[in-house]
Design a protein around this motif. Structure first.
Motif, PDB file in Angstrom:
ATOM      1  N   ASP A 298       0.808  -1.221   0.000  1.00 23.31           N
ATOM      2  CA  ASP A 298       0.000   0.000   0.000  1.00 23.31           C
ATOM      3  C   ASP A 298       0.838   1.267   0.000  1.00 23.31           C
ATOM      4  N   ARG A 300       3.152   2.372   2.182  1.00 23.00           N
ATOM      5  CA  ARG A 300       3.418   3.054   3.452  1.00 23.00           C
ATOM      6  C   ARG A 300       4.723   2.630   4.104  1.00 23.00           C
ATOM      7  N   GLU A 324       3.471  11.175   5.913  1.00 24.46           N
ATOM      8  CA  GLU A 324       2.369  11.839   5.217  1.00 24.46           C
ATOM      9  C   GLU A 324       2.809  12.224   3.816  1.00 24.46           C
ATOM     10  N   SER A 460     -10.897   7.559   0.081  1.00 28.19           N
ATOM     11  CA  SER A 460      -9.888   6.945   0.945  1.00 28.19           C
ATOM     12  C   SER A 460     -10.369   5.552   1.314  1.00 28.19           C
ATOM     13  N   LEU A 462      -9.621   2.049   3.479  1.00 33.16           N
ATOM     14  CA  LEU A 462      -8.908   1.528   4.646  1.00 33.16           C
ATOM     15  C   LEU A 462      -9.219   0.054   4.841  1.00 33.16           C
ATOM     16  N   GLN A 474      -3.874   1.420   3.477  1.00 35.93           N
ATOM     17  CA  GLN A 474      -4.496   2.742   3.369  1.00 35.93           C
ATOM     18  C   GLN A 474      -4.131   3.314   2.007  1.00 35.93           C
ATOM     19  N   LYS A 476      -5.826   5.364  -1.875  1.00 37.44           N
ATOM     20  CA  LYS A 476      -6.872   6.179  -2.473  1.00 37.44           C
ATOM     21  C   LYS A 476      -7.269   5.589  -3.819  1.00 37.44           C
ATOM     22  N   TYR A 484      -9.334   0.876  -7.888  1.00 37.58           N
ATOM     23  CA  TYR A 484      -8.511   0.592  -6.718  1.00 37.58           C
ATOM     24  C   TYR A 484      -8.153  -0.882  -6.724  1.00 37.58           C
ATOM     25  N   GLU A 499     -14.345   6.096   2.150  1.00 38.12           N
ATOM     26  CA  GLU A 499     -14.853   7.387   2.609  1.00 38.12           C
ATOM     27  C   GLU A 499     -14.468   8.476   1.617  1.00 38.12           C
ATOM     28  N   ALA A 500     -15.361   9.453   1.431  1.00 36.60           N
ATOM     29  CA  ALA A 500     -15.082  10.623   0.597  1.00 36.60           C
ATOM     30  C   ALA A 500     -15.902  11.793   1.123  1.00 36.60           C
TER      31      ALA A 500
END
Length: 648
Positions: A298, A300, A324, A460, A462, A474, A476, A484, A499-500
């Motif tokens: 992902d 990260r 970030e 987003s 998750l 995590q 987008k 995705y 979520e958006a």
């Protein structure tokens, strides 16, 4: 460095001979003249000329042991190992005690050829000589261990049947450093171009660029340059892509604005367009050499190779976490940590598997078959890496094995090699031996769309481990098409959410536990509803004890998400609805569903939501959404929902 060692050896040989009151071991002036002409040619870096004079010296005086030793070292520098061995044997046949290091050097040459038993014998001969000490003695002991390991490994080979990926991927040029998406639909690799035509002439040129091949069913399509934005007239290589193929990290050297000779850069894909590469910056890049990135599924966590002086060895593997991504696209990363598996020698080509717990890397500092071998290590729940395990013979050989990636399922590996049947260095795949496979990782892919307009939504996404509350993934969704892809490691229970802004969230429950069907890749298109009166959402991750309205602790994540939605939109009013399956009496189901809805309301009120914004009602089994004849259907009917009552 090696040339300096040879020159020093000449001094030692001359000194040895001088102690015997003569400069050389032979008297032939012609042979000595040729030897000294060879020395001069060698100092002028003309190895071919040096060999010509040395052959003349040996022809004139076959017992000229210094010439045999000199010839062996020149051949070593030229990479002609078989002829190097013949020269060392020629010296030993004259006098095996003349220069003790000849046995050590011959052992090294045999090891380089994979002649492990012969190498073992020569290292033993070297160690048996008196007054042997220092670095070569330590190295001989270590290489004895390598020979014993290799002999045992060859007697117990792992299953290895490599398959060339074919002419659509491989060409007359060298292809290497494969990377692929979790669904194995996209393969990105580095190609070394050379000898390109420029007008009527052939301009000798060596340039590394990225190429990509799409897979259609089981066939790889003809590879094409990845992007003119990323590929330049300079070299780009050693790339790694995220599981969804949206981010690519790679190595580029000698770029304007760089921090060191080689830095790590990244590019982002929106739709079919790659962005202008961005230098990852400090603290990952430094004045030292940073290269060979491996990005986790992902994006990260990043693994890379550097020779920074704070490490354990020459080249080490380092690890950093993403803090970030800023509005200008630049990223902030944690201070890199040196991995525990590093040695005082070299560790290279890290690859982190899609499950983020299994790492493959190359090392010449661990016991192997000689040179660089491939190893695996696994991370436990405390974050500690296990002792590295050699992938075995014939995956590893006396050659250097650098760079291997494994698909998300864990059953197939991809690597490049010039030791197998191909056109130079080609990309191959093979079935990973069962005992070496990482834990299987499935994947989920689809598009996030507006429920009404069907337009793509940049949401987003998750994936959270229900037991540990750890965020596993995590990402987008793509703002151009809403696409995705994320990985689902097996043996876990997950909350998945989308979520958006200005939309109601979507949530789903995944239980990847001992159910082979659930381990298969899944397609899931998500339709998000705007926050409008009358819209309803199922809270799929709110759980209760059987026949009870006590909320289970693993519901905390979902209820916190609902709480945050109410905080973000202070004019939002909702009704919590409870539903059951049709087992039990009507009165019982109404009471149970009503109490469960009330429990959710009470939770939100205790958290600080004004009770005037909340209402609740139990509907029992009145409104099923699935067939109550099956357990799966009854499970879907037992649910908690919320409905938008007002948003003004």
């Amino acid at each position: 460095m090696y040339r300096s060692v040879i020159i020093l050896m000449f001094c030692l040989l001359i000194g040895f001979a001088s102690n015997a009151q003569k400069k050389y071991s032979i008297k032939s002036k012609k042979a000595i003249k040729n030897y000294e002409m060879a020395s001069e040619a060698y100092r002028q870096m003309d190895n071919s000329e040096a060999l010509k004079y040395l052959d003349g010296a040996i022809e004139q005086s076959p017992d000229f042991i210094e010439a045999w030793l000199f010839k062996a070292d020149v051949l070593h520098e030229m990479g002609k190992t078989e002829l190097e061995i013949e020269a060392y044997l020629g010296a030993i046949n004259i006098d095996g005690d003349f220069f003790s290091n000849v046995h050590f050097n011959l052992g090294n040459a045999y090891l380089k050829m994979g002649e492990y038993q012969k190498a073992l014998t020569k290292y033993q001969d070297f160690l048996a000589l008196p007054n042997n000490s220092g670095r070569n003695q330590i190295l001989a002991q270590k290489r004895l261990e390598t020979c014993r390991f290799a002999i045992k490994s060859i007697a117990n080979p792992v299953d290895f049947k490599p398959v060339n990926l074919g002419g659509n991927v491989n060409s007359e040029f060298d292809e290497y450093w494969p990377s692929l998406t979790a669904d194995e639909k996209l393969l990105v690799f580095t190609r070394l171009l050379s000898g390109e035509k420029e007008g009527a002439e052939v301009k000798i040129k060596r340039q590394e660029d990225f190429y990509a091949s799409q897979r259609n069913d089981s066939l790889w399509m003809p590879a094409e340059p990845l992007s003119l934005v990323i590929n330049t007239e300079k070299n780009e290589g050693a790339q790694s892509i995220t599981a969804d193929g949206k981010y690519m990290y790679f190595t580029a050297c000698d770029r304007a604005g760089g921090y060191g000779r080689c830095d790590i850069y990244y590019s982002v894909k929106e739709g079919n367009v790659w962005s202008e590469p961005i230098n990852v910056g400090k603290p990952i890049n430094s004045k030292d050499w940073e290269a060979q990135p491996s990005i986790c599924a992902d994006g990260r966590e990043l693994y890379f190779v550097s020779n920074r002086k704070s490490g354990k060895g020459k080249m080490d593997i380092w690890h950093s976490r993403l803090i970030e991504t800023l509005k200008d696209g630049k990223q902030r990363w944690t201070q890199p940590a040196n991995l525990s598996i590093n040695t005082t020698d070299n560790e290279m080509s890290p690859f982190i598997h899609a499950g983020n717990q299994y790492l493959v890397f190359s090392s010449d500092g661990l016991t192997g078959m000689g040179g660089y071998d491939l190893f695996k290590t696994e991370r436990d729940s405390d974050g500690k890496w296990s002792d590295p395990e050699n992938l075995g013979y014939p995956i590893n050989t006396f050659n250097d094995e650098i760079g291997l990636v494994i698909n998300a399922k864990g059953n197939k590996a991809y690597f490049s090699s010039n030791r197998l049947k191909g056109k130079g260095k080609d990309i191959f795949s093979f079935v990973m031996p069962g005992n070496l496979q990482p834990q299987s990782v499935s994947w989920l892919k689809g598009n996030v769309l507006d429920a009404k307009s069907k337009n793509p939504v940049a949401a987003s996404l998750l994936l959270i481990d229900l037991m540990s509350n750890d965020t596993i993934t995590q990402i987008k969704s793509d703002q151009t098409d809403g696409s995705y892809l994320l990985c689902l490691p097996s043996d876990r229970e997950y909350i998945f959410s989308a979520e958006a802004d200005d939309y109601l969230f979507y949530s789903k429950h995944f239980e990847m536990l001992n159910d082979q069907e659930k381990l298969n890749p899944q397609q899931l298109n998500i339709h998000l509803d705007r926050i409008e009166k009358g819209k309803e959402i199922v809270l799929r991750n709110v759980f209760f004890d059987i026949d009870s309205w006590d909320i289970l602790s693993k519901s905390e994540i979902e209820l916190t998400r609902l709480y945050n939605l109410l905080l973000t939109y202070p004019k939002l009013k909702i009704e919590i609805a409870g539903h059951t399956d049709d087992t039990g009496t009507e009165n019982y189901n109404l009471k149970l569903s009503n109490n469960r809805a009330k429990a959710v309301c009470d939770y939100l009120i205790i958290k600080g939501i004004d009770e005037t914004r909340l209402s609740f009602k139990g509907y029992g089994a009145l409104y099923p959404i699935a067939d109550n004849e099956t357990e799966e259907g009854r499970s879907l009917n037992r649910r908690t929902e919320f409905k938008v009552v007002e948003n003004q």
